[in-house]
Enzyme design. Structure first.
Site, mmCIF file in Angstrom:
data_model
loop_
_atom_site.group_PDB
_atom_site.id
_atom_site.type_symbol
_atom_site.label_atom_id
_atom_site.label_comp_id
_atom_site.label_asym_id
_atom_site.label_seq_id
_atom_site.Cartn_x
_atom_site.Cartn_y
_atom_site.Cartn_z
ATOM 1 N N LYS A 112 0.841 -1.199 0.000
ATOM 2 C CA LYS A 112 0.000 0.000 0.000
ATOM 3 C C LYS A 112 0.878 1.252 0.000
ATOM 4 O O LYS A 112 1.893 1.291 0.702
ATOM 5 C CB LYS A 112 -0.895 -0.034 1.244
ATOM 6 C CG LYS A 112 -1.975 1.038 1.294
ATOM 7 C CD LYS A 112 -2.854 0.857 2.541
ATOM 8 C CE LYS A 112 -3.986 1.859 2.625
ATOM 9 N NZ LYS A 112 -4.845 1.664 3.825
ATOM 10 N N SER A 166 -9.782 1.673 2.764
ATOM 11 C CA SER A 166 -8.924 2.427 1.897
ATOM 12 C C SER A 166 -7.869 1.614 1.146
ATOM 13 O O SER A 166 -7.318 2.104 0.167
ATOM 14 C CB SER A 166 -8.208 3.507 2.719
ATOM 15 O OG SER A 166 -7.342 2.920 3.669
ATOM 16 N N SER A 206 -9.909 -0.728 6.927
ATOM 17 C CA SER A 206 -9.313 -0.561 5.595
ATOM 18 C C SER A 206 -8.602 -1.771 5.006
ATOM 19 O O SER A 206 -8.238 -1.749 3.838
ATOM 20 C CB SER A 206 -8.334 0.605 5.601
ATOM 21 O OG SER A 206 -9.038 1.804 5.432
HETATM 22 N N1 GLN Z 1 -13.114 3.917 6.158
HETATM 23 C C1 GLN Z 1 -12.587 4.344 7.412
HETATM 24 C C2 GLN Z 1 -12.198 5.806 7.314
HETATM 25 O O1 GLN Z 1 -12.524 6.381 6.366
HETATM 26 C C3 GLN Z 1 -11.419 3.484 7.794
HETATM 27 C C4 GLN Z 1 -10.193 3.802 7.044
HETATM 28 C C5 GLN Z 1 -9.033 2.969 7.442
HETATM 29 O O2 GLN Z 1 -9.171 1.934 8.073
HETATM 30 N N2 GLN Z 1 -7.862 3.474 7.108
HETATM 31 O O3 GLN Z 1 -11.589 6.362 8.166
#
Ligand code: GLN
Length: 487
Positions: free
Chosen positions: A80, A155, A179
């Site tokens: 990532k 994400s 994410s």
């Molecule tokens: N979707 C969640 C957010 O927008 C989690 C994101 C993540 O785990 N990095 O914060």
């Protein structure tokens, strides 16, 4: 499809070590396949094809000379793009870091190099890991390999899509509120968030430091165990990394789950969950029952507050962590006449809309006069959420839930409505608030051909329990062997 692409990471590692395949041919197969299908998917921000082939040649050389090699020798892996690989861009899918070259390796990258893995590229994400769809990337959306009109989740959408589309057998993601698990569910792969402290975050660009955790993506639970073994363990470079022995995650996989106590939290099996998702997860629970597990209903009474708590705490921490992007130290710098204007223009032009929203939410929640009412109170409720799990794990070994209430949604469907987007993490966030390990693994498909994910959570540092149950499940079922059509 080239048969190399069908092999698991464990199989690839074995064949490469046994000289049945060379890392050069394995790496080339994944790179060529990526060149063919990447234009339709866009899983990568930066491809590292040349470096990968060089690394593969080095591994092949070691094997040829009979030198000892690591557990992932010659196996391609995607990372990532919020994790530093020295010499490569680390953009966090943000304009503000568009040309930022990582000056050092993240701890897990050092570990993966020691394991002789081959880095094929940096994957797309929601900007600074804020989002659930990978639509918030400054460099374009990633598409779901199962249906390109749908989001891959987020994400870590690029990592999930890369593994689902077989552009890499393994990938690394980060999980702050879901994410890793939510995109794994959307793309039909395995995604695992270890216990907070299990894997060092040194070299992970911080989003919300009390929640962030790095973890693996793969198609099989065996591969997850293999990759987790390579990255888990203490690192003095991350003060939250726990100094505790790391079990051999692969060794325990084949042990029976007879007598394992599984809890189904009633707050996760509610109206609002897609019927198909509910059915698929309940069918998976039947598989566990047949394997000898004891299943009972439990309650996690503070579940309803998790999203609200998270959207105070995560933006608060983000507002502090992202203060460093000011155009002075590194990254993008906007044109300006004076220092204040430089800060304002740099941040105004460099950050995307969702990141700015989070910075404003967090700054507000931390501001004097509001601190106690928002941040302080959210911390207290976080403790209650954690205590729910403590009580549950006094009774059961494993908690099984859907990963998300629905399968992947269409690109654009929720981008205008942040609250709807935030609600896609309703089942994954509590796990981060409590700091416990959680996995998502494929357990079915919806009528329109999209994957369904099942989540399993365990007590802190009980990764082994999750992996064992997941492995046993995959021995009985074939969901994880399904691949999207990639023409
Ligand atoms: N979707 C969640 C957010 O927008 C989690 C994101 C993540 O785990 N990095 O914060």
């Amino acid at each position: 499809m080239n048969e190399i692409l069908g092999l698991s990471a464990a199989e690839l590692a074995k064949k490469i070590r046994g000289k049945e395949l060379s890392s050069a041919e394995v790496t080339a197969a994944f790179l060529d396949h990526t060149t063919a299908c990447e234009p339709g998917i866009h899983a990568f921000v930066t491809r590292l094809a040349e470096d990968a082939l060089q690394q593969a040649a080095v591994v092949d050389g070691k094997i040829k000379r009979g030198e000892s090699v690591g557990a992932l020798a010659g196996v391609p892996i995607a990372v990532k793009d919020n994790i530093m690989v020295a010499g490569a861009r680390t953009t966090c899918s943000s304009k503000i870091l568009e040309n930022y070259i990582a000056p050092y390796d993240a701890h897990i990258i050092t570990r993966l190099r020691a394991a002789d893995a081959v880095f094929v590229g940096k994957t797309n994400l929601d900007e600074f890991a804020m989002g659930s769809s990978t639509e918030n990337s400054a460099f374009g959306v990633t598409r779901n390999p199962w249906n390109r009109e749908y989001i891959p989740g987020g994400s870590s959408g690029g990592s999930a899509a890369a593994v689902a589309a077989r552009m890499a057998p393994l990938a690394i993601g980060s999980d702050t509120g879901g994410s890793i698990r939510q995109p794994a569910a959307c793309c039909g792969v395995v995604g695992f968030k270890p216990t907070y402290g299990r894997v060092s975050r040194y070299g992970l660009v911080a989003f919300a430091s009390s929640l962030d955790q790095i973890g693996p993506f793969s198609t099989t639970v065996e591969d997850t165990a293999l990759l987790l073994s390579a990255i888990a363990g203490h690192d003095a470079g991350d003060s939250t990394s726990v100094n505790a022995p790391v079990p051999d995650y692969q060794a325990g996989l084949s042990r029976s789950i007879k007598g394992l106590k599984i809890g189904l939290p009633k707050e996760y099996f509610i109206a609002g969950v897609d019927r198909e998702v509910d059915t698929a997860v309940k069918n998976a629970i039947e598989v566990f029952r047949k394997l000898g597990a004891e299943v009972r209903e439990i309650s996690l009474p503070h579940t309803a507050y998790a999203v609200a708590v998270y959207y105070i705490l995560a933006p608060s921490e983000a507002s502090a962590n992202l203060a460093r992007y000011d155009g002075v130290k590194y990254g993008f710098r906007a044109a300006c006449d004076n220092l204040l204007e430089e800060y304002e223009n740099t941040r105004g032009e460099g950050f995307g809309g969702e990141v700015k929203r989070r910075i404003m939410l967090g700054t507000y929640a931390l501001s004097s006069g509001y601190y106690d009412a928002y941040y302080g109170k959210a911390q207290k409720v976080r403790t209650l959420v954690k205590q729910d799990f403590d009580r549950a794990f006094a009774e059961v070994d494993l908690i099984v839930t859907p990963t998300a209430p629905t399968t992947a949604f269409k690109i654009g469907e929720k981008s205008a409505d942040p609250l709807q987007m935030y609600l896609s993490d309703i089942f994954t966030i509590s796990c981060n608030l409590a700091g416990i390990p959680g996995i998502s693994m494929p357990c079915g498909f919806s009528g329109n051909g999209l994957p369904i994910g099942m989540q399993m959570m365990a007590a802190p540092f009980a990764e082994e329990t999750i992996l064992r149950a997941g492995y046993q499940y995959q021995q009985q079922t074939a969901w994880h062997t399904k691949r999207p059509p990639l023409s």
